[in-house]
Design an enzyme around this catalytic site. Structure first.
Site, PDB file in Angstrom:
ATOM      1  N   GLU A 188       2.240   1.828  -3.453  1.00  8.74           N
ATOM      2  CA  GLU A 188       1.213   2.405  -4.343  1.00  8.74           C
ATOM      3  C   GLU A 188       1.149   3.921  -4.167  1.00  8.74           C
ATOM      4  OE1 GLU A 188      -3.107   3.690  -3.999  1.00  8.74           O
ATOM      5  OE2 GLU A 188      -2.921   1.662  -3.196  1.00  8.74           O
ATOM      6  N   HIS A 230       0.834  -1.200   0.000  1.00  9.76           N
ATOM      7  CA  HIS A 230       0.000   0.000   0.000  1.00  9.76           C
ATOM      8  C   HIS A 230       0.872   1.255   0.000  1.00  9.76           C
ATOM      9  CE1 HIS A 230      -2.131   3.144   2.448  1.00  9.76           C
ATOM     10  NE2 HIS A 230      -3.060   2.915   1.531  1.00  9.76           N
ATOM     11  N   GLU A 247      -4.097   8.118   7.647  1.00 11.98           N
ATOM     12  CA  GLU A 247      -5.046   7.214   6.998  1.00 11.98           C
ATOM     13  C   GLU A 247      -5.341   6.001   7.894  1.00 11.98           C
ATOM     14  OE1 GLU A 247      -5.357   4.474   2.937  1.00 11.98           O
ATOM     15  OE2 GLU A 247      -3.904   6.115   3.018  1.00 11.98           O
TER      16      GLU A 247
END
Length: 430
Positions: A70, A67, A143
């Site tokens: 990305e 992640h 996040e």
């Protein structure tokens, strides 16, 4: 390019494997204004132990690195962001990481070939520095904390933690605050050079486009500076026992009504291709028969005031793991679980209804045909299936071939109390 045709769907896909190993697929959709492309790698958050390309020793990387990688792919060496060019051309771009896949995508009605060239170009241009990696950690920390405060996210991941003892699907895709702060640019490059190898990737393009032009653009900009993948990447996963980890997991959040996930662990794993697709379809038909709105179970729970319109279920089907999950809101989730298991046993004793099976099967065929009006559905599902050895165009043939007896067998082998867990998020007392 090789042409793959399905006469029932009246669809065709052009396919070519480039010299560097990249699989390129194109589906023409004449008359559609929207065009869509997705470039994906067979790499997700589950890949934590592997042998890097060019090395001999197994390594273990930090949780959440797929992640993290990305996120960093959008930062460009010139200081810009990959989204900037998409916006200039009127394209809508995005990316996602899940347990098994990382994908970069965009849709556009104009300037498509410019956007396609840019998509392939920026995914081939990693730019990691000590400074930009450190900066990203704070962004991802926020996040992670945002999801930590989300009751739906927690009831789901607590469900996975209850189902799985060791398999990394029990680990949050974004990792933890502790794990992401250990990530370095060297670790990112090692993961990139291993998993973003074109031999481990696929590109799918769909829309009213010319096949020759699509392949021309792809070959023009395809400049991967990595060694061609000669063998499958060696990945390692911890051994997962057949049993569940915990039968019950409870958390508390400031909500008004308890939320629940009830799940059944699937131990029929390690299969690929149409065998895996068949298991997925059989299980989805079974779930539809038992849990859908209007079923005996749904009506029983609803009339007792135990569920609302949020009640529903589905099946997650992967090569190495799988699970059926039923979720919703309820004043008494444990009673919901008890009634579900009671109904399942009654179905096992009395048998399923064959007319209901045929009706659900026809509904699946109709829905699948309807979804072929969506370029997003076609592209994302094709890529997801492709990495599991499945051709999306085979879906109808497999659905039509599924038998009533297979669904009954799946009922008896999969929906067992010993493989069943419940995850609950309860309201805090204040």
């Amino acid at each position: 390019m090789k042409k793959i045709t399905n006469d029932i769907l009246k669809e065709q896909i052009y396919y070519e494997k480039l010299e560097n190993g990249l699989d390129v697929y194109f589906m023409p959709k004449h008359g559609f204004t929207k065009k869509y492309a997705v470039l994906a790698t067979n790499y997700g958050s589950n890949e934590l132990e592997f042998i890097p390309i060019g090395e001999n020793e197994k390594i273990k990387v930090n949780e959440g690195i797929a992640h993290f990688l990305e996120h960093k792919m959008f930062e460009q060496p010139d200081g810009g962001n990959a989204f900037d060019k998409f916006s200039k051309w009127g394209a809508s771009a995005n990316a996602f990481t899940n347990f098994t896949t990382t994908a970069y995508l965009f849709s556009a009605t104009e300037n498509f070939y410019d956007s396609l060239e840019h998509l392939i170009d920026y995914v081939q241009t990693p730019y990691f520095t000590d400074e930009n990696v450190e900066k990203e950690k704070g962004i991802i920390e926020q996040e992670i904390k945002m999801y930590d405060d989300d009751p739906e996210w927690n009831v789901y991941f607590n469900c996975l933690k209850a189902l799985y003892v060791n398999y990394p699907v029990r680990v949050d895709i974004a990792g933890s605050v502790e794990s992401i702060y250990k990530i370095t640019k060297e670790e990112l490059y090692k993961c990139y050079n291993t998993f973003y190898n074109p031999g481990n990737m696929a590109l799918f393009v769909v829309g009213d486009l010319e096949v020759d032009k699509v392949i021309e653009v792809v070959k023009k900009v395809n400049h991967y500076d990595v060694a061609k993948l000669s063998n499958e990447i060696q990945k390692f996963y911890p051994e997962e026992p057949n049993r569940v980890n915990e039968k019950e997991k409870v958390a508390k959040f400031p909500i008004s009504m308890p939320m629940f996930n009830i799940a059944f662990k699937d131990n029929k794993v390690g299969i690929r291709g149409n065998q895996l697709l068949r298991k997925e379809i059989v299980t989805e038909i079974l779930i539809d028969i038992i849990f859908k709105r209007g079923s005996r179970l749904f009506e029983d729970l609803y009339m007792k005031g135990l569920i609302n319109d949020n009640f529903g279920g589905g099946f997650s089907s992967q090569v190495d793991y799988g699970f059926t999950i039923i979720g919703g809101d309820s004043k008494d989730p444990k009673e919901v679980k008890r009634i579900i298991l009671e109904h399942i046993e009654k179905y096992k004793k009395d048998g399923l209804n064959k007319e209901e099976f045929e009706r659900v099967k026809k509904k699946k065929i109709g829905n699948f045909l309807k979804y072929f009006d969506s370029v997003n559905f076609i592209a994302n599902n094709f890529i997801s299936y492709n990495f599991k050895g499945i051709n999306l165009l085979d879906y109808l043939d497999v659905v039509k071939d599924v038998t009533f007896e297979e669904v009954e067998e799946r009922l008896n082998s999969h929906l067992k109390e010993e493989y069943c867990i419940i995850s609950i998020v309860e309201p805090t007392k204040n």
